[in-house]
Write an enzyme that holds these catalytic residues in place. Structure first.
Site, PDB file in Angstrom:
ATOM      1  N   HIS A   1       0.853  -1.183   0.000  1.00 55.47           N
ATOM      2  CA  HIS A   1       0.000   0.000   0.000  1.00 55.47           C
ATOM      3  C   HIS A   1       0.884   1.227   0.000  1.00 55.47           C
ATOM      4  CE1 HIS A   1      -3.180   2.784   1.132  1.00 55.47           C
ATOM      5  NE2 HIS A   1      -4.017   1.846   0.753  1.00 55.47           N
TER       6      HIS A   1
ATOM      7  N   ASP B   1      -8.016  -5.197   0.148  1.00 51.14           N
ATOM      8  CA  ASP B   1      -8.505  -6.074  -0.919  1.00 51.14           C
ATOM      9  C   ASP B   1      -8.116  -7.530  -0.726  1.00 51.14           C
ATOM     10  OD1 ASP B   1      -9.817  -4.139  -2.343  1.00 51.14           O
ATOM     11  OD2 ASP B   1      -7.984  -3.475  -3.345  1.00 51.14           O
TER      12      ASP B   1
HETATM   13  N1  ACO Z   1       3.978  -7.850  -4.888  1.00 51.49           N
HETATM   14  C1  ACO Z   1       5.300  -7.873  -5.140  1.00 51.49           C
HETATM   15  N2  ACO Z   1       6.104  -6.796  -5.034  1.00 51.49           N
HETATM   16  C2  ACO Z   1       5.534  -5.645  -4.669  1.00 51.49           C
HETATM   17  C3  ACO Z   1       4.161  -5.539  -4.399  1.00 51.49           C
HETATM   18  C4  ACO Z   1       3.375  -6.706  -4.512  1.00 51.49           C
HETATM   19  N3  ACO Z   1       2.075  -6.667  -4.258  1.00 51.49           N
HETATM   20  N4  ACO Z   1       3.856  -4.255  -4.060  1.00 51.49           N
HETATM   21  C5  ACO Z   1       5.005  -3.589  -4.131  1.00 51.49           C
HETATM   22  N5  ACO Z   1       6.027  -4.414  -4.483  1.00 51.49           N
HETATM   23  C6  ACO Z   1       7.440  -4.054  -4.594  1.00 51.49           C
HETATM   24  C7  ACO Z   1       7.728  -3.258  -5.857  1.00 51.49           C
HETATM   25  O1  ACO Z   1       8.074  -4.103  -6.937  1.00 51.49           O
HETATM   26  C8  ACO Z   1       8.864  -2.384  -5.401  1.00 51.49           C
HETATM   27  O2  ACO Z   1      10.015  -3.174  -5.361  1.00 51.49           O
HETATM   28  P1  ACO Z   1      11.484  -2.514  -5.675  1.00 51.49           P
HETATM   29  O3  ACO Z   1      11.690  -1.486  -4.593  1.00 51.49           O
HETATM   30  O4  ACO Z   1      12.430  -3.653  -5.608  1.00 51.49           O
HETATM   31  O5  ACO Z   1      11.375  -1.910  -7.030  1.00 51.49           O
HETATM   32  C9  ACO Z   1       8.500  -2.044  -3.949  1.00 51.49           C
HETATM   33  O6  ACO Z   1       7.721  -3.165  -3.498  1.00 51.49           O
HETATM   34  C10 ACO Z   1       7.712  -0.759  -3.785  1.00 51.49           C
HETATM   35  O7  ACO Z   1       6.535  -0.846  -4.598  1.00 51.49           O
HETATM   36  P2  ACO Z   1       5.885   0.350  -5.391  1.00 51.49           P
HETATM   37  O8  ACO Z   1       5.083  -0.185  -6.524  1.00 51.49           O
HETATM   38  O9  ACO Z   1       6.925   1.364  -5.708  1.00 51.49           O
HETATM   39  O10 ACO Z   1       4.932   0.938  -4.252  1.00 51.49           O
HETATM   40  P3  ACO Z   1       3.769   1.958  -4.489  1.00 51.49           P
HETATM   41  O11 ACO Z   1       3.542   2.635  -3.192  1.00 51.49           O
HETATM   42  O12 ACO Z   1       4.039   2.808  -5.680  1.00 51.49           O
HETATM   43  O13 ACO Z   1       2.530   1.019  -4.869  1.00 51.49           O
HETATM   44  C11 ACO Z   1       0.734  -0.482  -4.683  1.00 51.49           C
HETATM   45  C12 ACO Z   1       1.568   0.598  -3.977  1.00 51.49           C
HETATM   46  C13 ACO Z   1       0.289   0.026  -6.080  1.00 51.49           C
HETATM   47  C14 ACO Z   1      -0.512  -0.739  -3.840  1.00 51.49           C
HETATM   48  C15 ACO Z   1       1.599  -1.764  -4.841  1.00 51.49           C
HETATM   49  O14 ACO Z   1       1.988  -2.234  -3.559  1.00 51.49           O
HETATM   50  C16 ACO Z   1       0.859  -2.870  -5.603  1.00 51.49           C
HETATM   51  O15 ACO Z   1       0.909  -2.893  -6.834  1.00 51.49           O
HETATM   52  N6  ACO Z   1       0.153  -3.795  -4.862  1.00 51.49           N
HETATM   53  C17 ACO Z   1      -0.643  -4.817  -5.507  1.00 51.49           C
HETATM   54  C18 ACO Z   1      -1.941  -4.199  -6.026  1.00 51.49           C
HETATM   55  C19 ACO Z   1      -2.915  -3.922  -4.889  1.00 51.49           C
HETATM   56  O16 ACO Z   1      -3.135  -4.754  -4.000  1.00 51.49           O
HETATM   57  N7  ACO Z   1      -3.552  -2.731  -4.963  1.00 51.49           N
HETATM   58  C20 ACO Z   1      -4.584  -2.339  -3.988  1.00 51.49           C
HETATM   59  C21 ACO Z   1      -4.110  -1.176  -3.163  1.00 51.49           C
HETATM   60  S1  ACO Z   1      -5.299  -0.816  -1.924  1.00 51.49           S
HETATM   61  C22 ACO Z   1      -6.458   0.061  -2.718  1.00 51.49           C
HETATM   62  O17 ACO Z   1      -6.287   0.711  -3.693  1.00 51.49           O
HETATM   63  C23 ACO Z   1      -7.785  -0.058  -2.154  1.00 51.49           C
END
Ligand code: ACO
Length: 432
Positions: free
Chosen positions: A309, A366
């Protein structure tokens, strides 16, 4: 009353031998922000913050989140207290008006919402125009935008209040119509004697041939889910609602844009992706470990959906509440809890895995909501629509707050241009 944000300290920016003193403001929970409103006028510089991760776009008194501590409060009330004790309409009132309703206010509001649930008859023909396999999210976005064409009165305080009630009242009817259209069943009219969640469940699963008995435990669970989704401060869809509304677009148009933003798989669309992921693990791979391995591999596109998140770096408090309710719902409907078992296994392994721990990736709302929706019989492509129903009061409260803000201006970010510098046009025959 929440304490006002007042300048408390100053921050100094130094660049190119010059320095500029900027005011620092402090929120009621102690968060601080450097106010850069005057930065460009005085230095010619702007700030850049892709994804707005460190940008406060507004001052707001609706919702407070402390992502490091896993805190979520609406108007100061902790989410777990509201989820366990309040009704969705009570929370909707709280978000929009800032205080919990009195008994009279709640009764009048409930009556008002109940009396606005019906859609104009022309709406059934509007639905007929969509293909049968249309995803219900764009159908909902289009329907909410279309409400503007039925309610064209100029924006006064009274009309605005009515629009808010209409949106909360008609959203479940629109959602259920979208579903009925997709399965070729006749629309079910709302029934005024039912509460908000029960009415929705009956419009979804009832048919004119047979009376549908709503299970009060399941209706209460749905009501609680809607509360958990009701607001989440300046997320992608809420910021969209505010941004569209900042052009003085009306509430229906602004909320319709928010629905489109919510549909994306990185935002509200994740709940659908979670259940599809769990089903894939069950059908193909069977092993949570194998899937997690792929989710960590940067050469793979797979992510552990429902994990991570932008704000929560400890635990999403909504996920904790939902996890607790999964067992109750599954036991009530007597369905297999295989998907819940896979989800819990994934969580257990991920929370011991350095990849997830070091990046502070925890289950978000979620991760478990899909398991409950599935147990309630909600089809997977309707999951994000459920989120939309829940988020409606939050969007309304945030839109209203923006419009009533004396400092309100149209949203218009800047950019750092990285394209060509000026060059001259050449006729087509002279281009290399
Ligand atoms: N699975 C695997 N790796 C992940 C995940 C995941 N679910 N989420 C983040 N990471 C990793 C990224 O690859 C990144 O790795 P790195 O530093 O080696 O490049 C690091 O963790 C940081 O992730 P970002 O994408 O930069 O984090 P951001 O804050 O931009 O994104 C997000 C947050 C979009 C929620 C992300 O965690 C994600 O895609 N999660 C899965 C989708 C999801 O569950 N979305 C619902 C969010 S809640 C809502 O909207 C109600």
């Amino acid at each position: 009353m929440p304490s006002q944000t007042v300048p408390q300290k100053e921050a100094t920016i130094s660049y190119d031998g010059k320095s500029l003193v900027l005011p620092v403001i402090r929120g009621s929970e102690g968060e601080t922000a450097v106010n850069i409103e005057k930065l460009r006028a005085q230095t010619g510089m702007v700030t850049i913050d892709p994804g707005y991760g460190n940008t406060g776009s507004c001052k707001s008194s609706v919702t407070f989140i402390d992502g490091d501590k896993g805190i979520l409060r609406y108007r100061g009330y902790p989410i777990d207290q509201l989820a366990e004790n309040a009704s969705f309409l009570e929370v909707a009132w709280l978000l929009i008006h800032g205080e919990l309703p009195t008994a009279d206010q709640l009764r009048d509001f409930t009556t008002s919402v109940t009396r606005h649930t019906l859609l104009h008859e022309n709406f059934s023909r509007f639905f007929e125009a969509f293909p049968k396999d249309a995803h219900p999210m764009p159908v909902c976005a289009a329907s909410i935008a279309a409400l503007t064409t039925f309610y064209q009165a100029p924006e006064t305080d009274e009309n605005r209040d009515e629009s808010m009630v209409r949106l909360i009242a008609k959203m479940p009817t629109i959602a259920a119509y979208a579903y009925k259209h997709s399965i070729g069943q006749p629309f079910m009219y709302p029934q005024n004697k039912l509460d908000y969640a029960s009415n929705f469940l009956r419009m979804m699963f009832g048919t004119p041939c047979e009376e549908y008995e709503v299970d009060p435990v399941l209706a209460r669970t749905l009501d609680m889910l809607l509360i958990l989704h009701a607001d989440h401060e300046q997320n992608c869809s809420t910021s969209t609602v505010r941004m569209v509304g900042s052009s003085r677009a009306n509430l229906y148009a602004s909320v319709s844009a928010g629905i489109s933003a919510l549909w994306g798989p990185l935002h509200g669309g994740a709940n659908q992706e979670v259940i599809e992921m769990l089903e894939r693990i069950e059908a193909e791979e069977g092993s949570a470990e194998k899937f997690l391995f792929r989710a960590k591999d940067k050469n793979e596109t797979a992510r552990l959906m429902g994990f991570g998140h932008r704000v929560y770096k400890n635990y999403d408090p909504r996920a904790a509440i939902l996890k607790k309710h999964c067992d109750v719902v599954l036991a009530r409907v007597g369905v297999s809890n295989k998907l819940l078992e896979i989800a819990m296994k994934l969580e257990e392994i991920a929370l011991k895995d350095d990849y997830f721990v070091s990046r502070k990736l925890y289950p978000n709302v979620d991760f478990y909501s899909g398991v409950i929706y599935k147990a309630l019989g909600i089809p997977v492509n309707m999951f994000t629509v459920m989120f939309t129903m829940g988020r409606m009061p939050g969007w309304i409260a945030q839109w209203l707050e923006m419009r009533q803000d004396p400092d309100f201006r149209i949203s218009r970010p800047r950019q750092i241009y990285t394209g060509h510098v000026q060059r001259d046009y050449k006729p087509i025959g002279e281009r290399g």
